[in-house]
Design a protein around this motif. Structure first.
Motif, PDB file in Angstrom:
ATOM      1  N   UNK A 203      65.122  23.328  22.010  1.00 12.45           N
ATOM      2  CA  UNK A 203      64.708  23.288  20.511  1.00 12.45           C
ATOM      3  C   UNK A 203      65.946  23.495  19.674  1.00 12.45           C
ATOM      4  N   UNK A 204      66.900  23.716  20.114  1.00 10.63           N
ATOM      5  CA  UNK A 204      68.290  23.996  19.321  1.00 10.63           C
ATOM      6  C   UNK A 204      68.534  25.288  18.593  1.00 10.63           C
ATOM      7  N   UNK A 205      67.817  26.368  18.832  1.00 15.00           N
ATOM      8  CA  UNK A 205      67.790  27.856  18.339  1.00 15.00           C
ATOM      9  C   UNK A 205      69.102  28.307  19.042  1.00 15.00           C
ATOM     10  N   UNK A 206      69.340  28.111  20.228  1.00 15.07           N
ATOM     11  CA  UNK A 206      70.591  28.738  20.847  1.00 15.07           C
ATOM     12  C   UNK A 206      71.319  27.289  21.468  1.00 15.07           C
ATOM     13  N   UNK A 207      72.407  27.449  21.731  1.00 14.56           N
ATOM     14  CA  UNK A 207      73.480  26.446  22.076  1.00 14.56           C
ATOM     15  C   UNK A 207      73.540  26.271  23.720  1.00 14.56           C
ATOM     16  N   UNK A 208      73.544  27.665  24.472  1.00 12.30           N
ATOM     17  CA  UNK A 208      73.440  27.614  25.695  1.00 12.30           C
ATOM     18  C   UNK A 208      72.781  29.074  26.179  1.00 12.30           C
ATOM     19  N   UNK A 209      72.635  29.015  27.462  1.00 15.31           N
ATOM     20  CA  UNK A 209      71.954  30.349  27.992  1.00 15.31           C
ATOM     21  C   UNK A 209      72.350  30.160  29.455  1.00 15.31           C
ATOM     22  N   UNK A 210      72.891  31.192  30.167  1.00 11.19           N
ATOM     23  CA  UNK A 210      73.201  31.073  31.378  1.00 11.19           C
ATOM     24  C   UNK A 210      72.680  32.569  32.317  1.00 11.19           C
TER      25      UNK A 210
END
Length: 274
Positions: A203-210
């Protein structure tokens, strides 16, 4: 096979309502290093499994709190994490979610991530699964379409990390990676629920997760959300993750994921995080 999404949402929300039982959350069994299960996990899983079998008896069931050695991944299978963020649940940190996905023939059909504390229900239907579930394919939050962010550079990116708490032996390498990324991006976040992290990317709240060494139930639903919202989900080498086993997972808006793989993740061999 036809999936009625409203029925699926009802089943997931009923499971999420059990998160508020603090007495059951206090009944804890240790499975391993920083790895716990509560009565809430067990109760949610059994309730959702029972409801799914009643509605769609032909579909297999894969859950975090059961032996899954009998699963035939060439056929339809539900993949459930009854409480993604059990440590958060234990501490009443209120960042936990029900994560449920349907895969058929090795391909994603639909996924649901429900955060009961905020009453946010994320869902996605893949293009491959559009014939099984209505309404249309795409990713949604409480029924409204969602899309990944438009961030193009590390300097404008908010990046969410997972610390792989069960893998203390990799802490030095892991936190060195976090530091390098932190120095180049706007900031980093740590929520403690991969399902919510991936939903936030969608939903665009963050730009990436890993995070390294995620289990299938940790990312199966979140992967569908991100991809249907216009993003990408890969492993740390940029390849498609295998939903049948644990592995490293990187979800992003696409551009930032590519930067992470090229500039940061490629310093680790494929066997570093396994």
């Amino acid at each position: 096979m036809q999936i009625e999404l409203q029925k699926l949402f009802e089943i997931v929300k009923e499971g999420g309502a059990l998160f508020r039982n603090r007495e059951e959350a206090a009944h804890i069994r240790v499975k391993g290093v920083s790895d716990y299960v509560t009565q809430v996990d067990l109760h949610v899983q059994e309730q959702i499994r029972t409801r799914l079998m009643q509605e769609w008896p032909q579909v297999q069931f894969m859950g975090e709190e059961k032996d899954n050695s009998d699963i035939d991944f060439t056929k339809a299978v539900w993949i459930l994490d009854p409480v993604d963020g059990t440590t958060n649940l234990i501490h009443d940190f209120r960042q936990s979610a029900v994560s449920l996905a349907l895969y058929e023939g090795g391909k994603p059909v639909c996924g649901v991530v429900y955060q009961p504390y905020t009453e946010e229900l994320f869902h996605a239907v893949s293009h491959e699964g559009a014939s099984h579930a209505k309404p249309d394919c795409g990713a949604y939050l409480n029924g409204k379409p969602i899309h990944v962010s438009g961030a193009q550079t590390m300097a404008e990116s908010l990046i969410s990390i997972g610390t792989a708490p069960y893998e203390h032996g990799y802490a030095d390498r892991n936190f060195d990676l976090f530091k390098r990324i932190f120095l180049d991006c706007q900031d980093i976040r740590r929520l403690g629920s991969a399902a919510i992290d991936l939903a936030y990317v969608a939903c665009g709240r963050t730009d990436a997760f890993f995070e390294m060494n995620l289990k299938p139930w940790d990312f199966a639903a979140g992967r569908i959300l991100v991809e249907e919202a216009g993003g990408t989900v890969t492993d740390f080498e940029g390849n498609s993750p295998d939903f049948r086993k644990k592995g490293s997972v990187l979800g992003s808006n696409g551009k930032i994921g590519k930067l992470l793989v090229e500039r940061y993740m490629n310093t680790f061999s494929v066997n570093t995080f396994s």
